[in-house]
Design a protein around this motif. Structure first.
Motif, PDB file in Angstrom:
ATOM      1  N   VAL A 215      -2.331   1.347  -2.090  1.00  0.00           N
ATOM      2  CA  VAL A 215      -1.949   0.434  -0.936  1.00  0.00           C
ATOM      3  C   VAL A 215      -2.818  -0.608  -0.652  1.00  0.00           C
ATOM      4  O   VAL A 215      -2.895  -1.747  -0.226  1.00  0.00           O
ATOM      5  N   PHE A 216      -4.336  -0.007  -0.705  1.00  0.00           N
ATOM      6  CA  PHE A 216      -5.398  -0.988  -0.830  1.00  0.00           C
ATOM      7  C   PHE A 216      -5.402  -1.952  -1.888  1.00  0.00           C
ATOM      8  O   PHE A 216      -5.505  -3.241  -1.635  1.00  0.00           O
ATOM      9  N   GLY A 217      -5.094  -1.901  -3.034  1.00  0.00           N
ATOM     10  CA  GLY A 217      -4.697  -2.820  -4.127  1.00  0.00           C
ATOM     11  C   GLY A 217      -3.805  -3.870  -3.573  1.00  0.00           C
ATOM     12  O   GLY A 217      -4.012  -5.190  -3.872  1.00  0.00           O
ATOM     13  N   VAL A 218      -2.448  -3.265  -3.314  1.00  0.00           N
ATOM     14  CA  VAL A 218      -1.557  -4.011  -2.850  1.00  0.00           C
ATOM     15  C   VAL A 218      -1.922  -5.259  -1.480  1.00  0.00           C
ATOM     16  O   VAL A 218      -1.548  -6.376  -1.646  1.00  0.00           O
ATOM     17  N   GLY A 227      -4.210 -11.158 -10.363  1.00  0.00           N
ATOM     18  CA  GLY A 227      -4.858 -10.971 -11.312  1.00  0.00           C
ATOM     19  C   GLY A 227      -6.594 -10.782 -11.142  1.00  0.00           C
ATOM     20  O   GLY A 227      -7.147 -10.297 -12.280  1.00  0.00           O
ATOM     21  N   ASP A 228      -6.953 -10.204  -9.862  1.00  0.00           N
ATOM     22  CA  ASP A 228      -8.211 -10.335  -9.831  1.00  0.00           C
ATOM     23  C   ASP A 228      -8.575  -8.586 -10.272  1.00  0.00           C
ATOM     24  O   ASP A 228      -7.830  -7.866 -10.114  1.00  0.00           O
ATOM     25  N   PRO A 229      -9.811  -8.714 -10.848  1.00  0.00           N
ATOM     26  CA  PRO A 229     -10.146  -7.406 -11.346  1.00  0.00           C
ATOM     27  C   PRO A 229      -9.976  -6.033 -10.453  1.00  0.00           C
ATOM     28  O   PRO A 229      -9.756  -5.135 -10.692  1.00  0.00           O
ATOM     29  N   VAL A 230     -10.692  -6.617  -9.056  1.00  0.00           N
ATOM     30  CA  VAL A 230     -10.583  -5.390  -8.142  1.00  0.00           C
ATOM     31  C   VAL A 230      -9.191  -5.270  -7.949  1.00  0.00           C
ATOM     32  O   VAL A 230      -8.791  -3.792  -7.721  1.00  0.00           O
ATOM     33  N   VAL A 231      -8.142  -6.037  -7.720  1.00  0.00           N
ATOM     34  CA  VAL A 231      -6.755  -5.543  -7.539  1.00  0.00           C
ATOM     35  C   VAL A 231      -6.297  -4.773  -8.621  1.00  0.00           C
ATOM     36  O   VAL A 231      -5.471  -3.790  -8.408  1.00  0.00           O
ATOM     37  N   LEU A 232      -6.358  -5.272  -9.721  1.00  0.00           N
ATOM     38  CA  LEU A 232      -5.864  -4.402 -11.115  1.00  0.00           C
ATOM     39  C   LEU A 232      -6.467  -3.265 -11.180  1.00  0.00           C
ATOM     40  O   LEU A 232      -5.839  -2.316 -11.410  1.00  0.00           O
ATOM     41  N   GLY A 405       6.495   1.060   0.256  1.00  0.00           N
ATOM     42  CA  GLY A 405       7.589  -0.128   0.218  1.00  0.00           C
ATOM     43  C   GLY A 405       7.230  -1.166   1.199  1.00  0.00           C
ATOM     44  O   GLY A 405       7.440  -2.314   0.813  1.00  0.00           O
ATOM     45  N   GLY A 406       6.906  -0.838   2.328  1.00  0.00           N
ATOM     46  CA  GLY A 406       6.620  -1.796   3.583  1.00  0.00           C
ATOM     47  C   GLY A 406       5.057  -2.629   2.944  1.00  0.00           C
ATOM     48  O   GLY A 406       5.237  -3.986   3.241  1.00  0.00           O
ATOM     49  N   ALA A 407       4.120  -2.024   2.429  1.00  0.00           N
ATOM     50  CA  ALA A 407       3.129  -2.698   2.017  1.00  0.00           C
ATOM     51  C   ALA A 407       3.256  -3.683   0.789  1.00  0.00           C
ATOM     52  O   ALA A 407       2.717  -4.899   0.936  1.00  0.00           O
ATOM     53  N   LEU A 408       4.126  -3.377  -0.007  1.00  0.00           N
ATOM     54  CA  LEU A 408       4.594  -4.084  -1.181  1.00  0.00           C
ATOM     55  C   LEU A 408       5.308  -5.339  -0.863  1.00  0.00           C
ATOM     56  O   LEU A 408       5.389  -6.470  -1.190  1.00  0.00           O
ATOM     57  N   GLY A 409       6.326  -5.096   0.389  1.00  0.00           N
ATOM     58  CA  GLY A 409       6.965  -6.053   0.914  1.00  0.00           C
ATOM     59  C   GLY A 409       6.161  -7.250   1.358  1.00  0.00           C
ATOM     60  O   GLY A 409       6.363  -8.408   1.176  1.00  0.00           O
ATOM     61  N   ILE A 410       5.053  -6.709   2.414  1.00  0.00           N
ATOM     62  CA  ILE A 410       4.038  -7.545   2.763  1.00  0.00           C
ATOM     63  C   ILE A 410       3.346  -8.510   2.004  1.00  0.00           C
ATOM     64  O   ILE A 410       3.107  -9.708   1.726  1.00  0.00           O
ATOM     65  N   ALA A 411       2.979  -7.499   0.929  1.00  0.00           N
ATOM     66  CA  ALA A 411       1.906  -8.402  -0.284  1.00  0.00           C
ATOM     67  C   ALA A 411       2.684  -9.158  -1.323  1.00  0.00           C
ATOM     68  O   ALA A 411       2.262 -10.350  -1.448  1.00  0.00           O
TER      69      ALA A 411
END
Length: 535
Positions: A215-218, A227-232, A405-411
């Motif tokens: 969730v934090f990554g999303v 593509g940011d290393p932190v996100v990946l 799902g909600g977090a992915l929707g927003i991101a």
């Protein structure tokens, strides 16, 4: 079945206590957005600080959903609900009188702890409180209470900030939580899994840390870039930890989390049908308030009021679904709701900058109606497959999927909006950051053309977001119409280990009136409710 309990009206008062608890969680999700500008000024918070104030709750909440469900099954759901309400109330008091950014962030994280205990367990206690014939109505009211809180947030926040300081948005939680806690203590029956095994600490850690990382990554992806290393690293770590959790539990002799539930088509496709509305509403509620504020010029209070048609449609459909499902079955009602939801947001995607509110109110009402016809019966289909004593972990699984799902929707949809807005405007400077920034830049430079271009670019991006939401909803509607069993999930039997059997075997068990192993629900799909008010 205990007919005395069935005739006891106190169970509806107990449901009212639970609805009050989730109502607070509902409006707390949106009320803080109204106070962020004031907090930025008075606390000296920058954009990163404000993001942490919002995200601290979301990350902790998502991380603790599964452990909360497991602990509720083992130690008692009523007990953990009361603990959650107490933690949420105490954290709200901490936020009320906070005088630093760090204290506010800590308060929000603690509120996430309390919310994670209340949310899944308040739903999981319903099968032990209501017989199968009343469970759909109870779930409808529970979901309506949660949904009603979302537009109340900006309305209440706007009213409070007109007369009081920013801490009042936290203080508002306290009386609601106190009343809900007293009512739950007096009215709720205790329920737990009498055969709960030991707590699997590694599995709990895998689930909590995996969900938090994912969730934090999303959440970070739209700001940093996908593509940011932190996100990946965060996203990959979350996926790997959750995969390790599934692998560990599927190989265990006595799993703490029964992923075999997904072999039941009611649970699997009911979960899918419940997650998709969360994804769609995450996108809609991300873009629409921005349109009201930066394109149409409404303040926070006006924005909240204009979201009411969405919730009005949901409330009506939630009540109506309780009557439609027994007659038509899940396979008709749930896909119909998803089709209506998808069609409504696609209607919204045909709009422009000059649209009046009447047109928006129309498709919002239809979207709310579709939301109620899909989300509420889909949740009922899921909960009916779970034995009451294992309802905590089953509810937590569903809520975890909805949260992701909600977090992915927003991101994902937020990234699409940002790319479409920047690509269409391409003005350079602060105006490219957001339509709100463009409005400030236009006011500073006295350039009305910049504001008009920015508003047109934003509406273009919003239309693309709504197209994606509509397409996803329609595609899943087709899948659910094919794979979700048509008969009422309450007729399914439950395996003796607390998990659902396959759809076919469940129907056979229901028709014979037997439950393998002597545990779980009988033909009605739920065990006899415990006496209301007993412990």
């Amino acid at each position: 079945m205990d007919t005395t309990t069935k005739a006891d009206p106190r169970r509806w008062w107990a449901l009212g206590a639970l609805v009050m608890g989730v109502l607070v969680l509902g409006f707390d999700m949106t009320i803080l957005n109204v106070a962020l500008p004031t907090m930025a000024t008075e606390l000296g918070a920058d954009t990163g600080d404000l993001q942490w104030i919002v995200d601290a709750y979301t990350i902790v909440f998502a991380a603790l959903l599964l452990p909360a469900g497991l602990l509720g099954d083992r130690f008692g759901r009523k007990r953990l609900i009361l603990v959650g309400l107490a933690v949420f109330g105490a954290a709200s008091l901490l936020g009320t009188f906070a005088d630093s950014i760090g204290t506010v962030i800590a308060a929000r994280a603690l509120m996430g702890v309390g919310g994670a205990l209340v949310m899944p367990l308040s739903m999981s206690i319903l099968p032990s409180l209501f017989p199968a014939a009343e469970r759909s109505r109870a779930i409808s009211l529970w979901a309506a209470g949660m949904a009603l809180g979302m537009p109340l947030g900006p309305i209440l926040g706007g009213l409070l900030l007109q007369h009081f300081w920013w801490g009042s948005v936290f203080l508002l939680n306290v009386p609601f939580v106190a009343l809900a806690g007293i009512a739950c203590a007096l009215l709720l029956p205790e329920s737990r899994d009498p055969h709960a095994g030991r707590i699997d600490v590694p599995a709990s850690v895998f689930g909590a840390v995996g969900l938090a990382a994912l969730v934090f990554g999303v959440i970070e992806a739209p700001r940093r870039g996908w593509g940011d290393p932190v996100v990946l690293v965060l996203a990959a770590s979350g996926v790997l930890l959750l995969a390790a959790l599934v692998l560990r539990e599927t190989r265990a002799r006595a799993p703490m989390i029964d992923f075999g539930l997904f072999r039941d088509r009611h649970f699997l496709w009911g979960s899918v049908a419940a997650v998709v509305p969360s994804f769609v509403m995450g996108g809609v509620l991300f873009v629409l308030p921005q349109r009201f504020a930066s394109v149409d010029g409404f303040d926070a209070l006006g924005t909240g009021v204009r979201l009411v048609p969405l919730m009005g449609g949901l409330l009506v459909a939630a009540v109506l679904s309780d009557r439609l499902v027994p007659r038509l079955g899940f396979r008709v009602v749930v896909p119909a709701g998803l089709v209506l939801l998808g069609g409504a947001v696609l209607l919204g995607a045909t709009g422009g900058v000059s649209d009046g509110y009447g047109r928006i109110a129309l498709w919002l009402t239809l979207a709310g109606f579709g939301l109620g016809l899909s989300l509420v019966p889909a949740t009922d289909a899921v909960m009916a497959t779970i034995a009451p004593e294992r309802a905590g972990v089953g509810s937590a699984l569903l809520q975890s999927m909805r949260q992701v799902g909600g977090a992915l929707g927003i991101a994902l949809l937020g990234s699409l909006l940002a790319a479409a807005y920047t690509g269409r405007l391409d003005a350079g400077g602060p105006a490219d950051d957001s339509v709100a920034a463009a409005a400030q830049e236009a006011a500073r430079t006295g350039d009305p053309g910049l504001l008009a271009d920015a508003q047109a670019a934003f509406v273009h991006g919003m239309d693309l977001v709504l197209v994606v939401c509509g397409a996803v909803s329609l595609a899943v509607a087709a899948l659910v119409a094919v794979f979700l069993p048509g008969r009422r999930a309450g007729a399914a039997a439950v395996r003796g280990d607390g998990s659902a059997g396959g759809a076919d075997s469940g129907v056979q068990g229901a028709e014979s009136g037997t439950v393998p192993g002597g545990r779980g629900a009988a033909a009605g799909g739920a065990a006899d409710p415990a006496p209301v008010g007993s412990v």
